[in-house]
Motif scaffolding. Structure first.
Motif, PDB file in Angstrom:
ATOM      1  N   PHE A 159     -14.763   8.110   0.493  1.00 24.77           N
ATOM      2  CA  PHE A 159     -14.734   6.643   0.529  1.00 24.77           C
ATOM      3  C   PHE A 159     -14.265   6.097  -0.816  1.00 24.77           C
ATOM      4  O   PHE A 159     -13.325   5.285  -0.889  1.00 24.77           O
ATOM      5  N   LEU A 160     -14.905   6.527  -1.882  1.00 23.36           N
ATOM      6  CA  LEU A 160     -14.601   5.993  -3.204  1.00 23.36           C
ATOM      7  C   LEU A 160     -13.188   6.355  -3.647  1.00 23.36           C
ATOM      8  O   LEU A 160     -12.433   5.498  -4.129  1.00 23.36           O
ATOM      9  N   ILE A 161     -12.789   7.616  -3.451  1.00 17.66           N
ATOM     10  CA  ILE A 161     -11.478   8.076  -3.914  1.00 17.66           C
ATOM     11  C   ILE A 161     -10.347   7.367  -3.167  1.00 17.66           C
ATOM     12  O   ILE A 161      -9.341   6.959  -3.777  1.00 17.66           O
ATOM     13  N   SER A 162     -10.473   7.198  -1.875  1.00 16.65           N
ATOM     14  CA  SER A 162      -9.385   6.584  -1.097  1.00 16.65           C
ATOM     15  C   SER A 162      -9.216   5.104  -1.437  1.00 16.65           C
ATOM     16  O   SER A 162      -8.092   4.599  -1.509  1.00 16.65           O
ATOM     17  N   ILE A 163     -10.338   4.404  -1.675  1.00 18.16           N
ATOM     18  CA  ILE A 163     -10.237   2.996  -2.076  1.00 18.16           C
ATOM     19  C   ILE A 163      -9.565   2.882  -3.448  1.00 18.16           C
ATOM     20  O   ILE A 163      -8.694   2.023  -3.670  1.00 18.16           O
ATOM     21  N   LEU A 164      -9.942   3.755  -4.362  1.00 18.44           N
ATOM     22  CA  LEU A 164      -9.329   3.732  -5.695  1.00 18.44           C
ATOM     23  C   LEU A 164      -7.831   4.000  -5.611  1.00 18.44           C
ATOM     24  O   LEU A 164      -7.034   3.413  -6.366  1.00 18.44           O
ATOM     25  N   TYR A 165      -7.423   4.877  -4.684  1.00 17.75           N
ATOM     26  CA  TYR A 165      -5.999   5.168  -4.516  1.00 17.75           C
ATOM     27  C   TYR A 165      -5.231   3.899  -4.148  1.00 17.75           C
ATOM     28  O   TYR A 165      -4.166   3.610  -4.726  1.00 17.75           O
ATOM     29  N   THR A 166      -5.760   3.134  -3.193  1.00 18.86           N
ATOM     30  CA  THR A 166      -5.085   1.897  -2.798  1.00 18.86           C
ATOM     31  C   THR A 166      -5.068   0.890  -3.945  1.00 18.86           C
ATOM     32  O   THR A 166      -4.056   0.230  -4.201  1.00 18.86           O
ATOM     33  N   ILE A 167      -6.172   0.780  -4.667  1.00 21.50           N
ATOM     34  CA  ILE A 167      -6.246  -0.171  -5.782  1.00 21.50           C
ATOM     35  C   ILE A 167      -5.181   0.130  -6.835  1.00 21.50           C
ATOM     36  O   ILE A 167      -4.522  -0.784  -7.355  1.00 21.50           O
ATOM     37  N   PHE A 168      -4.964   1.411  -7.132  1.00 23.45           N
ATOM     38  CA  PHE A 168      -4.032   1.792  -8.196  1.00 23.45           C
ATOM     39  C   PHE A 168      -2.573   1.859  -7.746  1.00 23.45           C
ATOM     40  O   PHE A 168      -1.670   1.880  -8.593  1.00 23.45           O
ATOM     41  N   THR A 169      -2.311   1.900  -6.440  1.00 20.48           N
ATOM     42  CA  THR A 169      -0.926   2.042  -5.969  1.00 20.48           C
ATOM     43  C   THR A 169      -0.372   0.787  -5.313  1.00 20.48           C
ATOM     44  O   THR A 169       0.790   0.765  -4.903  1.00 20.48           O
ATOM     45  N   THR A 170      -1.189  -0.262  -5.214  1.00 22.90           N
ATOM     46  CA  THR A 170      -0.776  -1.454  -4.485  1.00 22.90           C
ATOM     47  C   THR A 170      -0.933  -2.700  -5.351  1.00 22.90           C
ATOM     48  O   THR A 170      -1.962  -2.887  -6.000  1.00 22.90           O
ATOM     49  N   SER A 171       0.104  -3.515  -5.354  1.00 21.25           N
ATOM     50  CA  SER A 171       0.034  -4.808  -6.029  1.00 21.25           C
ATOM     51  C   SER A 171      -0.111  -5.904  -4.981  1.00 21.25           C
ATOM     52  O   SER A 171       0.042  -5.657  -3.783  1.00 21.25           O
ATOM     53  N   GLU A 172      -0.420  -7.112  -5.436  1.00 22.59           N
ATOM     54  CA  GLU A 172      -0.553  -8.240  -4.516  1.00 22.59           C
ATOM     55  C   GLU A 172       0.316  -9.394  -4.973  1.00 22.59           C
ATOM     56  O   GLU A 172       0.617  -9.540  -6.168  1.00 22.59           O
TER      57      GLU A 172
END
Length: 456
Positions: A191-204
């Motif tokens: 859960f934690l690792i996958s959310i961090l992946y999106t946070i670091f690879t996606t801009s808004e």
């Protein structure tokens, strides 16, 4: 604003956090009833113990949607701050829930866990609508569903996998199985690792007019409650019609999550959870018989969880097909959703008639088609029908149509409905099937062309 068309991998990155969210939901959906039974709950008490899940969703999702619409962080943007907060809290709750020593403790952890997962989940729906042009909405939600399917299948099989790797389930009364404890710990990490992946690879995208955004946020005098009332009053008619479809859809799946384990272990595997009161533990032979029955029930529960994972695998395959199709072509969202829900209804009803447990693969495969559609088509139709500036709050309000049927089910709706057919718990799966068929037919109510199929 015409948004840039994103590549598959950009959409994959922004959706990847849903892998962890679905690990959380799949472990919760597949094994919370088992945890409750391990801690002494009767099968008729289980739906009420589950009421934490829909109640927290009813409260948390509209609030998070409202707040995220009004948030802008220089580094994390609008939705990602909520991903991060939810991920940390969810991971902690996932780790600790199977270590509950009493029924009230497990129910309390369910409240915390579900609230935390909802903090992360709601902004993901809004992020797809924020980032994607309307022409890519179906594609984006389908990719999200593909990732959800992967998470559902893997997480549902975790207790079975870890038991095959040597983790022993000792059927101790009042204690949660070791394989479930290990599975939830793995789920917390993913859960934690996958959310961090999106946070670091996606801009808004920032607000188009930052000055106006900040000024409106500062000067707006309406309270959260008055804003919610205003937004409910402005709810598009298509959203209300989709709400009826959602009502019957989620009643069906809540029934599965809360009662599939007792229903299938009893009816299909002939291995119900043994009651200690039915055995004289002072007699060695009775004690041995109780332990054997407990071991058999634990093994059956692992198999039920594994078979339930098939619906995740099926939804993944269905989403993959839709991904390949929607990357180049438009689809009729209305008829795709209608057909999928009816097939899922047939899957539930078939559980009563299958000759052996192996046939559950077919039942859950059909259910997976419905699940894949539920996670994509309603949101694609909704996102084409609401004001983009209020995407978060409307996605949050849309959650009402998900949680209200679950609350009704938890407060006795499931028990009342299935006992109209008979006292066997397997009848709950028939009720779930009928509910999905009704949901499918309700798609005839959707008439707005832009919701049904994207129009240039």
């Amino acid at each position: 604003m015409k948004k840039r068309l994103l590549s598959f991998w950009e959409i994959w990155n922004m959706s990847f956090g849903f892998l962890g969210i679905q690990f959380g939901f799949a472990l919760q959906g597949g094994f919370m009833s088992r945890i409750f039974q391990d801690l002494g709950a009767s099968k008729d008490d289980i739906p009420l113990l589950w009421i934490a899940a829909p109640l927290t969703g009813l409260i948390v999702q509209p609030i998070i949607g409202y707040l995220s619409d009004r948030t802008w962080h220089p580094k994390l943007g609008r939705r990602r701050p909520y991903f991060l907060i939810g991920a940390i809290l969810s991971s902690l709750a996932l780790f600790f829930v199977p270590h509950s020593s009493a029924l009230w403790m497990a129910a309390g952890f369910l409240w915390i866990m579900d609230a935390s997962i909802n903090i992360s989940m709601e902004p993901f729906r809004a992020l797809v609508a924020d980032k994607l042009d309307d022409s890519q909405r179906s594609y984006g939600f389908v990719v999200q569903t593909l990732i959800i399917g992967i998470g559902t299948w893997v997480a549902s099989n975790l207790p079975w996998m870890v038991s095959k790797l040597g983790v022993v389930d000792n059927p101790v009364p009042g204690e949660v199985s070791n394989s479930v404890k290990v599975a939830f710990a793995i789920g917390a990490f993913v859960f934690l690792i996958s959310i961090l992946y999106t946070i670091f690879t996606t801009s808004e995208y920032p607000p188009e007019d930052m000055e106006a955004f900040l000024k409106e946020k500062k000067e707006k005098k309406n309270t959260f409650v008055s804003d919610m009332i205003e937004n409910v009053g402005k709810m598009p008619i298509t959203m209300k019609k989709l709400g009826l479809i959602q009502f019957f859809s989620w009643f069906a799946f809540f029934t599965m999550w809360s009662l599939a384990n007792p229903a299938l272990t009893e009816f299909t595997f002939k291995a119900p959870v043994p009651l200690e009161s039915a055995y004289n533990m002072n007699i060695e032979a009775q004690k041995v018989a109780f332990e054997a029955a407990g071991a058999s029930s634990q093994e059956a529960s692992n198999k039920v969880g594994s078979y339930m994972g098939v619906y995740g695998l099926s939804s993944m395959a269905f989403a993959l097909l839709l991904t390949l199709y929607t990357s180049k072509r438009r689809i009729n969202r209305k008829y795709v959703h209608m057909t999928s829900l009816i097939l899922g209804g047939v899957g539930f009803i078939s559980m009563y008639f299958i000759p052996s447990p192996e046939w559950l693969i077919l039942s859950f495969s059909l259910i997976g088609i419905a699940w894949g559609s539920i996670l994509s088509m309603p949101y694609a139709m909704l996102s084409s029908s609401v004001d983009p500036k209020r995407m978060g709050v409307f996605m949050g309000l849309f959650n009402m149509f998900i949680v209200l049927p679950q609350i009704i089910a938890a407060l006795g709706g499931i028990n009342l409905a299935y006992k109209l057919i008979g006292n066997e718990t397997i009848n709950a799966m028939i009720v779930a099937g009928i509910s999905l068929v009704i949901a499918g037919l309700c798609n005839f109510l959707i008439t707005e062309k832009k919701a049904i199929m994207y129009q240039e």
